[in-house]
Scaffold this motif. Structure first.
Motif, short mmCIF file in Angstrom:
data_model
loop_
_atom_site.label_atom_id
_atom_site.label_comp_id
_atom_site.label_asym_id
_atom_site.label_seq_id
_atom_site.Cartn_x
_atom_site.Cartn_y
_atom_site.Cartn_z
N ILE A 16 0.75 -1.05 0.14
CA ILE A 16 0.00 0.01 0.05
C ILE A 16 0.90 1.36 -0.03
CG2 ILE A 16 -1.76 1.39 1.29
CD1 ILE A 16 -2.94 -1.35 2.44
N ASP A 17 0.71 2.12 -0.94
CA ASP A 17 1.47 3.33 -1.12
C ASP A 17 0.62 4.70 -0.79
OD1 ASP A 17 0.12 3.67 -3.35
OD2 ASP A 17 1.43 3.05 -4.74
N LYS A 77 -1.60 7.71 3.75
CA LYS A 77 -2.57 8.16 4.90
C LYS A 77 -3.72 7.01 5.06
CE LYS A 77 -1.64 12.95 3.89
NZ LYS A 77 -1.93 14.41 3.42
N LEU A 78 -3.68 6.61 6.30
CA LEU A 78 -4.56 5.44 6.42
C LEU A 78 -4.90 5.13 8.03
CD1 LEU A 78 -2.68 2.77 7.38
CD2 LEU A 78 -2.35 2.74 4.95
N ASN A 84 8.88 5.85 4.26
CA ASN A 84 7.96 6.48 5.30
C ASN A 84 8.46 7.45 6.30
OD1 ASN A 84 5.48 4.65 4.36
ND2 ASN A 84 7.03 3.19 4.93
N TYR A 85 7.57 8.35 6.46
CA TYR A 85 7.81 9.49 7.52
C TYR A 85 8.03 8.65 8.85
CZ TYR A 85 6.07 13.01 4.33
OH TYR A 85 5.84 13.69 3.22
N TRP A 128 2.34 3.53 13.61
CA TRP A 128 1.93 2.13 13.40
C TRP A 128 2.41 1.22 13.96
CZ3 TRP A 128 4.10 3.53 7.42
CH2 TRP A 128 2.99 4.28 6.74
N LYS A 129 3.87 1.46 14.56
CA LYS A 129 4.30 0.65 15.43
C LYS A 129 3.65 0.29 16.97
CE LYS A 129 8.73 -0.46 18.01
NZ LYS A 129 9.81 -0.23 18.29
#
Length: 668
Positions: free
Chosen positions: A596-597, A617-618, A638-639, A646-647
């Motif tokens: 997913i990009d 952005k998800l 990724n930023y 996410w982690k």
């Protein structure tokens, strides 16, 4: 091999080698050596001769285990590694600067010794990175400073088959780095004035005196490397030219340079009479001069080896005793490793000893092939035979480490070695005079023009890039078997017989077998790898020896120049079958992999592995509930703030999260 110390040195080195990779406890090493030494002493007392040689070898092996244990710094109680419980923990650190290293684009770099952590006694070597600014001056060697920082421990390579810089530092007993800005450090005005401090003061004095007389910067950096062993200021372009021309060895102070120092000292001492007192005085002055030069050049592995070797030569020269050069080689290696066992794993140390051994062994064989009649022809023939012997001896190891070979090395050496003899003679004189604040302008200019000519010749030879053989695959097994082929071939050449022919054929079969085995092991693999590529994405699918590359347009345009990917291809005997833009779905055996990009395109299939690229952005929590992947991977495109969120989400949902910035490449 009949020299007793030869077998002792080999057993000792085997002990060091096994201790390095065996991770034995300190107690085991101490007990093993203690018991083996005690048994040896008892056998001497009882005059037991049958097993004496064997017991000596066992004790030598045990000594290797013990020496590695003693010099392994994390065994010390106050080592800083024992204090690091959290990677993000801040410490008030007191350090002492030991040596200046080559700077990077953003940082001045130094090796330093930790003195205290949070005002508690500590120890251990680190790399200290001081961020550059326009007013930055180099820190004085021996200066002590305080800063508040986090320790960044050595990491494994971020990508497969990359140079393991962390392991390289660990072999030098360096296990972490710290970073600081100029305004974050407090420098203690008191400086510890040890040998390292005085050596740096003299080096800086020489450099300053030459700079004040407008010695060109690029040429001066070469002079400093040639005579003072400091390569920090050589530009990448000049260093690359010397590498491609097969002449990089002349920038490292070694036997050639120390030999000139010995010649220079003995010439100065000729007026002293050759009686008993005069000879002893000459020997003492010579040894002091050689080791003073070694200290000035920073006591690098090649410098220590050369100075130790020529110290034995000087003893034989002044005491009128013949010196067996093989014995001197072994004794010097044994003594050096006794005090600095980490040198055994230093590439420069390995290459310099191999080069010297093969020069001593093979050069007389090559020289006997043809005896020129004129002195000039003899001079150039000697240069050629020495160059070939050294290159043959270091060839397998050089290819193993660097995967390239300079095809024009013999032309380079024939052309530059006569010029280098003159340059070294002038450079030694200029440097000695500059250390006494005396610079002869005509001598300085002559040296500058000579170095300029040397650099021009090197650049010209390096420009023939077709003769630079790159990307040569070589495993450790192949390297070892290739040395067997070389050694058995030259043993056969010396004195042919049936047994030696058989040994050569067996070694050739061993090399072929190692190549087939390595090729088979690497070719049979099927892999899917997400590389750690800064601010971009790089994914490969490998099926046997063919690699399919997926990335963005910027990388795909220069895919053949990508050194990260190239290291992987060379090490695994692979080639790029095709390259294409990134896809949203992949298969690797029984695993489904979705990507997913930033476009945020979602797929209907439920993937086993979900790869996030280009900061999409998800709502990851909702996504995990929808797809139910078994693992999440985020690459370096990724930023950091996104990856942190996410982690946390993955930890909450108890799903493994692989961040390539922290854990390196991801592989199935």
């Amino acid at each position: 091999m009949h020299f007793p110390l030869a077998k002792i040195a080999i057993a000792f080195i085997v002990g060091l080698f096994i201790a390095h990779f065996g991770n034995f406890s300190s107690l085991f090493s101490i007990v093993f050596f203690g018991v083996s030494f005690l048994i040896l002493v008892v056998s001497i007392i009882l005059k037991e001769k049958n097993y004496f040689a064997f017991l000596v070898l066992i004790a030598s092996f045990g000594l290797g285990l013990l020496i590695d244990c003693i010099h392994f710094e994390p065994n010390r109680n106050h080592h800083y590694l024992h204090s690091i419980t959290d990677e993000n923990e801040l410490f008030l650190i007191e350090i002492q600067i030991k040596e200046r290293l080559k700077s990077t684009l953003h940082n001045e770099r130094y090796t330093a010794e930790v003195i205290a952590l949070n005002n508690q006694k500590s120890c251990g070597k680190i790399i200290f990175n001081l961020r550059k600014d326009s007013l930055n001056k180099h820190l004085l060697i021996g200066s002590t400073l305080h800063t508040t920082s986090t320790f960044y421990k050595n990491k494994k390579p971020s990508n497969p088959n990359q140079f393991d810089y962390g392991n390289y530092l660990a072999n030098q007993n360096i296990y972490a780095q710290i970073y600081a800005d100029k305004d974050e450090i407090t420098i203690n005005p008191k400086v510890e004035k040890n040998w390292n401090y005085y050596a740096s003061i003299i080096r800086n004095k020489i450099i300053r005196n030459l700079e004040q007389h407008h010695f060109k910067k690029e040429e001066l950096s070469v002079v400093i490397a040639l005579i003072l062993g400091q390569q920090q200021d050589i530009s990448k372009e000049v260093l690359r030219d010397y590498q491609y021309a097969g002449a990089v060895h002349i920038l490292s102070v070694s036997g050639l340079h120390v030999g000139f120092i010995l010649l220079f000292i003995t010439t100065l001492l000729k007026p002293i009479p050759n009686n008993r007192k005069g000879t002893i005085l000459k020997l003492i002055i010579t040894l002091m001069g050689l080791w003073a030069f070694g200290v000035l050049a920073g006591l690098a592995p090649s410098v220590v080896r050369s100075v130790t070797m020529f110290s034995f030569v000087a003893v034989g020269l002044f005491l009128r005793r013949s010196v067996n050069i093989y014995h001197s080689l072994l004794v010097s290696m044994f003594l050096i490793l006794l005090f600095r066992p980490s040198f055994l794993f230093d590439v420069g140390f390995q290459l310099s000893y191999l080069a010297l051994f093969f020069i001593i062994w093979l050069q007389p064989i090559f020289k006997s092939i043809w005896t020129p009649k004129s002195k000039i022809t003899t001079y150039f023939w000697d240069i050629s035979t020495v160059s070939f012997a050294a290159q043959i001896g270091t060839l397998p190891l050089s290819i193993y480490y660097f995967h390239q070979f300079p095809g024009l090395f013999f032309i380079t050496n024939i052309v530059i070695l006569p010029l280098l003899s003159i340059i070294l003679a002038i450079a030694i004189l200029v440097v000695v005079l500059a250390s006494f604040d005396y610079v002869q302008l005509y001598l300085m200019k002559l040296l500058e023009w000579s170095i300029e000519l040397l650099n021009t010749i090197i650049a010209w030879v390096a420009s023939f890039e077709k003769f630079i053989f790159k990307d040569i695959p070589m495993s450790a097994l192949m390297m070892s078997s290739l040395y067997l082929v070389l050694i058995s071939f030259f043993i056969l050449i010396e004195k042919p017989n049936y047994r030696k022919i058989t040994a050569l054929l067996i070694s050739v079969l061993a090399f072929q077998g190692s190549w087939i085995f390595t090729h088979y092991q690497t070719q049979k693999a099927t892999e899917f790898i997400v590389f750690h590529q800064k601010k971009s994405s790089l994914i490969i699918e490998r099926n046997l020896g063919n690699v399919m590359v997926y990335s963005n347009d910027t990388i795909l345009k220069k895919v053949n120049e990508n050194w990260t990917l190239n290291s992987y291809l060379v090490a695994n005997f692979c080639k790029i079958e095709n390259s294409n833009r990134l896809k949203n779905f992949y298969y690797c055996k029984d695993k489904r992999i979705a990507v997913i990009d930033s476009s945020g395109i979602h797929l209907n299939k439920n993937p086993d592995v979900l790869i996030l690229i280009n900061s999409p952005k998800l709502n990851l929590e909702r996504l995990l509930q929808s797809y139910q992947p078994k693992e999440i991977v985020a690459d370096a495109s990724n930023y950091k703030s996104y990856k942190k969120l996410w982690k946390a989400t993955c930890e909450k949902e108890k799903i493994p999260f692989h961040d390539t910035s922290e854990k390196g490449f991801y592989k199935l």
